[in-house]
Scaffold this active site. Structure first.
Site, PDB file in Angstrom:
ATOM      1  N   ASP A  38       0.815  -1.214   0.000  1.00 51.19           N
ATOM      2  CA  ASP A  38       0.000   0.000   0.000  1.00 51.19           C
ATOM      3  C   ASP A  38       0.849   1.265   0.000  1.00 51.19           C
ATOM      4  O   ASP A  38       0.633   2.176  -0.812  1.00 51.19           O
ATOM      5  CB  ASP A  38      -0.936   0.014   1.211  1.00 51.19           C
ATOM      6  CG  ASP A  38      -2.093  -0.964   1.064  1.00 51.19           C
ATOM      7  OD1 ASP A  38      -2.009  -1.870   0.212  1.00 51.19           O
ATOM      8  OD2 ASP A  38      -3.075  -0.829   1.805  1.00 51.19           O
TER       9      ASP A  38
ATOM     10  N   SER B  27      -4.966  -8.320   7.295  1.00 51.43           N
ATOM     11  CA  SER B  27      -4.362  -7.030   7.609  1.00 51.43           C
ATOM     12  C   SER B  27      -3.710  -7.161   8.977  1.00 51.43           C
ATOM     13  O   SER B  27      -4.383  -7.468   9.970  1.00 51.43           O
ATOM     14  CB  SER B  27      -5.437  -5.941   7.631  1.00 51.43           C
ATOM     15  OG  SER B  27      -4.882  -4.720   8.084  1.00 51.43           O
TER      16      SER B  27
ATOM     17  N   ARG C 159      -0.010   5.303  17.163  1.00 58.44           N
ATOM     18  CA  ARG C 159      -0.250   6.330  16.146  1.00 58.44           C
ATOM     19  C   ARG C 159       0.205   7.728  16.556  1.00 58.44           C
ATOM     20  O   ARG C 159       0.781   8.444  15.737  1.00 58.44           O
ATOM     21  CB  ARG C 159      -1.730   6.343  15.738  1.00 58.44           C
ATOM     22  CG  ARG C 159      -2.238   4.997  15.222  1.00 58.44           C
ATOM     23  CD  ARG C 159      -1.276   4.349  14.234  1.00 58.44           C
ATOM     24  NE  ARG C 159      -1.778   3.089  13.724  1.00 58.44           N
ATOM     25  CZ  ARG C 159      -1.043   2.009  13.591  1.00 58.44           C
ATOM     26  NH1 ARG C 159       0.229   2.020  13.955  1.00 58.44           N
ATOM     27  NH2 ARG C 159      -1.550   0.905  13.108  1.00 58.44           N
TER      28      ARG C 159
ATOM     29  N   ASP D  79      -7.321   4.673  12.199  1.00 62.73           N
ATOM     30  CA  ASP D  79      -5.980   5.243  12.159  1.00 62.73           C
ATOM     31  C   ASP D  79      -5.924   6.593  11.460  1.00 62.73           C
ATOM     32  O   ASP D  79      -5.144   7.465  11.837  1.00 62.73           O
ATOM     33  CB  ASP D  79      -5.001   4.265  11.496  1.00 62.73           C
ATOM     34  CG  ASP D  79      -4.607   3.133  12.423  1.00 62.73           C
ATOM     35  OD1 ASP D  79      -4.798   3.280  13.645  1.00 62.73           O
ATOM     36  OD2 ASP D  79      -4.114   2.103  11.937  1.00 62.73           O
TER      37      ASP D  79
END
Length: 403
Positions: free
Chosen positions: A16, A179, A96, A125
């Protein structure tokens, strides 16, 4: 579109973000700086550098953030005994804001006017990254390709990669993979069969822990020492925060500790199912509650438990850098002044059980609680007045309701 001169991309080197890197270069026609955070995900990060070089990136940052991650983000959160929806130890959520902090720091350093991330428009996210950037530097623009480009399917993603000669690993070409998000605190797995909460997760989903059924038949006893709410040693050996969590991950993984199959409520408004493995964090939560049980005053402990869900929700929803999280953190940290001592636990078949706890700051009094003779004068008759006063309102309530 406002002209962008330079972008800092949160870059893993995976499919990605490799495609996003090329898309940013094409769309904005400017220099892209890549930033790869080493959060203890257990992967070799140098391939990310090689892929960025192949894409023509001149400024490639790979930063070891393991100690900062555990010391300044994981440990403060664990002081609160934080659990989202009563179960989730917030392994992805807490990473994050740290990534965003360094994205902003690098952007300032190199004079970039934008940062970019690879989070999708369905997930949490994107919110966490962007709220953090808003709080740290509102002048920096955030680019979220998944909300801007016309790629809508995995097939289109692979077609874009083929068109632009972006290498696609063989395991990414067929059926969509799970994922996976990993760092020193946890491993998170979503997608494929897990999207149906009625299906049992296959064994191969678990990466960090053995099945508790297959864990050793002999319990393992460990001791953790805390100073002012933070763990500082395991089994008598002083360790840095990252080393300590790494060791507890090893011990917990061996005994199948820290598995969680959870359907959670995303901030964006949908439910999702994930498999989480947090072996070291699960041990630390049990141990921290153990040492708090003898060092915190009752009202202080109960107040902490009351604010914990709100604190955990703030982290989950992306408000780590918000003023209300700072305020709650100050309260939590103040409560930890005397949370020091030693906790002994038994690791066995998926559980971490407190066996004993001791502290020079203990509020526990054996003399006060004993059923035997003690040196502390305790008049049992005092309890009669205590109960009578607390029962006054109940008697009034019962009389009004005809009881």
């Amino acid at each position: 579109m406002t002209k962008i001169e330079k972008i800092v991309l949160s870059y893993s080197g995976g499919l990605d973000t490799s495609i996003i890197l090329k898309w940013l270069q094409e769309t904005y026609g400017c220099e892209v700086v890549t930033f790869t955070a080493d959060l203890g995900q257990g992967e070799e990060l140098e391939p990310a550098r090689a892929k960025a070089e192949m894409a023509g990136v001149k400024d490639i940052r790979i930063v070891d953030l393991r100690e900062e991650f555990v010391r300044d983000f994981v440990f403060p959160m664990l002081r609160a005994n934080a659990l989202y929806e009563g179960q989730y130890l917030l392994g992805s959520s807490i990473a994050r804001p740290l990534i965003a902090k360094h994205l902003v720091g690098i952007a300032r350093e190199v004079g970039a006017d934008a940062v970019a991330h690879g989070a999708t428009g369905k997930g949490n996210d994107q919110i966490r990254f962007e709220l953090a950037v808003n709080a740290l530097d509102p002048s920096i623009r955030v680019i979220a390709p998944w909300r801007q480009w016309n790629i809508r399917s995995r097939m289109q993603l692979l077609q874009y990669a083929e068109k632009h000669h972006i290498p696609v690993p063989s395991d990414k070409r067929g059926e969509a993979p799970f994922s996976i998000d990993a760092n020193l605190l946890h491993t998170s797995t979503e997608g494929k069969i897990l999207e149906n909460p009625a299906e049992v997760a296959p064994d191969h989903v678990y990466q960090r822990t053995v099945d508790p059924v297959d864990a050793p038949d002999t319990p393992e006893i460990i001791t953790i020492v805390f100073e002012s709410g933070d763990p500082v040693s395991v089994n008598g050996k002083a360790m840095t925060p990252a080393a300590l969590l790494t060791e507890l991950n090893r011990l917990g993984g061996r005994h199948g500790i820290g598995r969680l199959d959870l359907v959670e409520n995303r901030f964006i408004g949908m439910k999702s199912r994930g498999i989480y493995e947090t072996p070291g964090g699960t041990i630390l939560l049990a141990a921290h509650r153990g040492i708090e049980s003898i060092t915190l005053d009752r009202a202080a402990a109960h107040l902490k438990d009351e604010i914990m869900p709100r604190y955990a929700e703030l982290i989950y929803n992306g408000f780590w850098f918000a003023p209300e999280r700072d305020m709650l953190q100050a309260l939590i940290d103040h409560s930890q002044d005397f949370v020091s001592g030693e906790v002994t636990l038994r690791l066995y078949k998926g559980s971490a059980s407190v066996l004993s706890r001791a502290s020079p700051c203990s509020l526990y009094s054996a003399d006060l609680v004993t059923f035997e003779e003690s040196t502390i004068a305790f008049d049992h008759h005092d309890a009669e007045g205590f109960i009578r006063l607390n029962g006054l309102r109940l008697k009034s309530w019962a009389a009004r309701n005809g009881r």
